[in-house]
Design a protein around this motif. Structure first.
Motif, PDB file in Angstrom:
ATOM      1  N   SER A  23       0.849  -1.181   0.000  1.00 52.80           N
ATOM      2  CA  SER A  23       0.000   0.000   0.000  1.00 52.80           C
ATOM      3  C   SER A  23       0.891   1.240   0.000  1.00 52.80           C
ATOM      4  O   SER A  23       1.803   1.350   0.814  1.00 52.80           O
ATOM      5  CB  SER A  23      -0.894  -0.009   1.234  1.00 52.80           C
ATOM      6  OG  SER A  23      -1.591   1.209   1.337  1.00 52.80           O
ATOM      7  N   HIS A  24       0.641   2.165  -0.878  1.00 52.35           N
ATOM      8  CA  HIS A  24       1.430   3.389  -0.974  1.00 52.35           C
ATOM      9  C   HIS A  24       0.704   4.577  -0.360  1.00 52.35           C
ATOM     10  O   HIS A  24       0.960   5.716  -0.714  1.00 52.35           O
ATOM     11  CB  HIS A  24       1.777   3.678  -2.433  1.00 52.35           C
ATOM     12  CG  HIS A  24       2.609   2.616  -3.049  1.00 52.35           C
ATOM     13  ND1 HIS A  24       3.931   2.440  -2.744  1.00 52.35           N
ATOM     14  CD2 HIS A  24       2.294   1.646  -3.940  1.00 52.35           C
ATOM     15  CE1 HIS A  24       4.407   1.414  -3.419  1.00 52.35           C
ATOM     16  NE2 HIS A  24       3.430   0.907  -4.163  1.00 52.35           N
ATOM     17  N   GLU A  25      -0.179   4.318   0.575  1.00 50.82           N
ATOM     18  CA  GLU A  25      -0.910   5.380   1.248  1.00 50.82           C
ATOM     19  C   GLU A  25      -0.241   5.691   2.574  1.00 50.82           C
ATOM     20  O   GLU A  25       0.289   4.807   3.239  1.00 50.82           O
ATOM     21  CB  GLU A  25      -2.355   4.939   1.504  1.00 50.82           C
ATOM     22  CG  GLU A  25      -3.127   4.662   0.234  1.00 50.82           C
ATOM     23  CD  GLU A  25      -4.486   4.056   0.525  1.00 50.82           C
ATOM     24  OE1 GLU A  25      -4.843   3.928   1.707  1.00 50.82           O
ATOM     25  OE2 GLU A  25      -5.172   3.695  -0.437  1.00 50.82           O
ATOM     26  N   ILE A  26      -0.260   6.954   2.966  1.00 53.88           N
ATOM     27  CA  ILE A  26       0.330   7.369   4.238  1.00 53.88           C
ATOM     28  C   ILE A  26      -0.692   7.128   5.341  1.00 53.88           C
ATOM     29  O   ILE A  26      -1.852   7.521   5.226  1.00 53.88           O
ATOM     30  CB  ILE A  26       0.718   8.853   4.196  1.00 53.88           C
ATOM     31  CG1 ILE A  26       1.800   9.087   3.151  1.00 53.88           C
ATOM     32  CG2 ILE A  26       1.205   9.324   5.555  1.00 53.88           C
ATOM     33  CD1 ILE A  26       2.142  10.537   2.945  1.00 53.88           C
ATOM     34  N   ASN A  27      -0.227   6.515   6.407  1.00 59.87           N
ATOM     35  CA  ASN A  27      -1.083   6.282   7.558  1.00 59.87           C
ATOM     36  C   ASN A  27      -1.009   7.517   8.450  1.00 59.87           C
ATOM     37  O   ASN A  27       0.006   7.773   9.086  1.00 59.87           O
ATOM     38  CB  ASN A  27      -0.618   5.034   8.303  1.00 59.87           C
ATOM     39  CG  ASN A  27      -1.576   4.635   9.399  1.00 59.87           C
ATOM     40  OD1 ASN A  27      -2.610   5.268   9.584  1.00 59.87           O
ATOM     41  ND2 ASN A  27      -1.238   3.582  10.120  1.00 59.87           N
ATOM     42  N   ILE A  32      -2.213  12.261  13.682  1.00 55.17           N
ATOM     43  CA  ILE A  32      -3.380  12.891  14.312  1.00 55.17           C
ATOM     44  C   ILE A  32      -3.326  12.685  15.817  1.00 55.17           C
ATOM     45  O   ILE A  32      -3.629  13.600  16.594  1.00 55.17           O
ATOM     46  CB  ILE A  32      -4.684  12.323  13.705  1.00 55.17           C
ATOM     47  CG1 ILE A  32      -4.797  12.770  12.244  1.00 55.17           C
ATOM     48  CG2 ILE A  32      -5.897  12.776  14.495  1.00 55.17           C
ATOM     49  CD1 ILE A  32      -5.930  12.134  11.480  1.00 55.17           C
ATOM     50  N   ASP A  33      -2.917  11.510  16.263  1.00 53.74           N
ATOM     51  CA  ASP A  33      -2.806  11.243  17.695  1.00 53.74           C
ATOM     52  C   ASP A  33      -1.798  12.183  18.346  1.00 53.74           C
ATOM     53  O   ASP A  33      -2.049  12.738  19.422  1.00 53.74           O
ATOM     54  CB  ASP A  33      -2.399   9.788  17.948  1.00 53.74           C
ATOM     55  CG  ASP A  33      -3.503   8.804  17.580  1.00 53.74           C
ATOM     56  OD1 ASP A  33      -4.655   9.257  17.438  1.00 53.74           O
ATOM     57  OD2 ASP A  33      -3.189   7.610  17.441  1.00 53.74           O
ATOM     58  N   LEU A  36      -3.245  15.727  18.569  1.00 57.18           N
ATOM     59  CA  LEU A  36      -4.245  15.869  19.626  1.00 57.18           C
ATOM     60  C   LEU A  36      -3.595  15.942  21.002  1.00 57.18           C
ATOM     61  O   LEU A  36      -4.016  16.717  21.862  1.00 57.18           O
ATOM     62  CB  LEU A  36      -5.249  14.719  19.562  1.00 57.18           C
ATOM     63  CG  LEU A  36      -6.237  14.773  18.397  1.00 57.18           C
ATOM     64  CD1 LEU A  36      -7.091  13.508  18.354  1.00 57.18           C
ATOM     65  CD2 LEU A  36      -7.119  15.997  18.496  1.00 57.18           C
ATOM     66  N   VAL A  37      -2.549  15.157  21.230  1.00 57.73           N
ATOM     67  CA  VAL A  37      -1.833  15.221  22.506  1.00 57.73           C
ATOM     68  C   VAL A  37      -1.180  16.588  22.678  1.00 57.73           C
ATOM     69  O   VAL A  37      -1.251  17.205  23.749  1.00 57.73           O
ATOM     70  CB  VAL A  37      -0.796  14.081  22.603  1.00 57.73           C
ATOM     71  CG1 VAL A  37       0.138  14.287  23.777  1.00 57.73           C
ATOM     72  CG2 VAL A  37      -1.504  12.743  22.719  1.00 57.73           C
ATOM     73  N   LEU A  38      -0.539  17.098  21.625  1.00 59.03           N
ATOM     74  CA  LEU A  38       0.075  18.427  21.700  1.00 59.03           C
ATOM     75  C   LEU A  38      -0.971  19.508  21.930  1.00 59.03           C
ATOM     76  O   LEU A  38      -0.741  20.458  22.686  1.00 59.03           O
ATOM     77  CB  LEU A  38       0.874  18.719  20.430  1.00 59.03           C
ATOM     78  CG  LEU A  38       2.176  17.946  20.276  1.00 59.03           C
ATOM     79  CD1 LEU A  38       2.791  18.225  18.915  1.00 59.03           C
ATOM     80  CD2 LEU A  38       3.135  18.298  21.385  1.00 59.03           C
ATOM     81  N   LEU A  39      -2.125  19.382  21.294  1.00 61.42           N
ATOM     82  CA  LEU A  39      -3.193  20.352  21.490  1.00 61.42           C
ATOM     83  C   LEU A  39      -3.640  20.371  22.946  1.00 61.42           C
ATOM     84  O   LEU A  39      -3.811  21.445  23.541  1.00 61.42           O
ATOM     85  CB  LEU A  39      -4.374  20.019  20.571  1.00 61.42           C
ATOM     86  CG  LEU A  39      -5.610  20.905  20.705  1.00 61.42           C
ATOM     87  CD1 LEU A  39      -5.288  22.318  20.240  1.00 61.42           C
ATOM     88  CD2 LEU A  39      -6.759  20.338  19.917  1.00 61.42           C
TER      89      LEU A  39
END
Length: 147
Positions: A23-27, A32-33, A36-39
């Motif tokens: 799969s050549h898609e970026i996970n 995002i995790d 959210l922690v930095l936010l």
């Protein structure tokens, strides 16, 4: 890097039995995790960064600087009227009056004084008028606090 299993077509997997398709898609889930922690960290830390301390500022004990021969005083009176020197003027004529008093020299120091009854916001309005007129050297006048 992730892998996809071949899709079943007619009961059989496409391609040979053990081949996995890359799969050549970026996970983006870990990204995002982390965001959210930095936010959350910044939301918790931001109120702690502001300091709301009531302070009673002391009077100045610094030796006064020598004044020019004819200083230009701008005075804000308790009724919020503005005076240049001893002459009370309208706020919209402040620029023209100062240009006459300083002979057009915008780099001359303007001495700004205000009554204790004048609010900080009203004093800032007069300072903004001076700044918009091009007078950037403004000295605030106060009582001598040295004993």
């Amino acid at each position: 890097m992730g892998a996809k299993l071949g899709q079943a077509i007619g009961g059989r997997a496409r391609g040979s039995g053990d081949d996995l398709v890359e799969s050549h898609e970026i996970n983006v889930t870990p990204f995002i995790d982390v965001m959210l922690v930095l936010l959350i960290i910044f939301m918790v830390a931001a109120p702690l960064a502001t300091v709301d301390l009531g302070v009673d500022l002391p009077a100045s004990a610094v030796e006064p600087q020598p004044r020019p021969d004819k200083p230009v005083f701008v005075t804000v009176k308790p009724d919020l009227s503005v005076a240049v020197g001893e002459e009370v003027i309208a706020r919209d004529t402040l620029t023209a009056t100062l240009d006459g008093a300083t002979h057009g020299k915008k780099d001359e120091r303007i001495y700004l004084r205000a009554d204790k009854a004048v609010s900080y916001g009203d004093l800032m309005e007069v300072m903004n008028l001076l700044r918009n007129a091009g007078y950037l050297k403004i000295a605030l006048v106060g009582l001598d606090g040295r004993s």
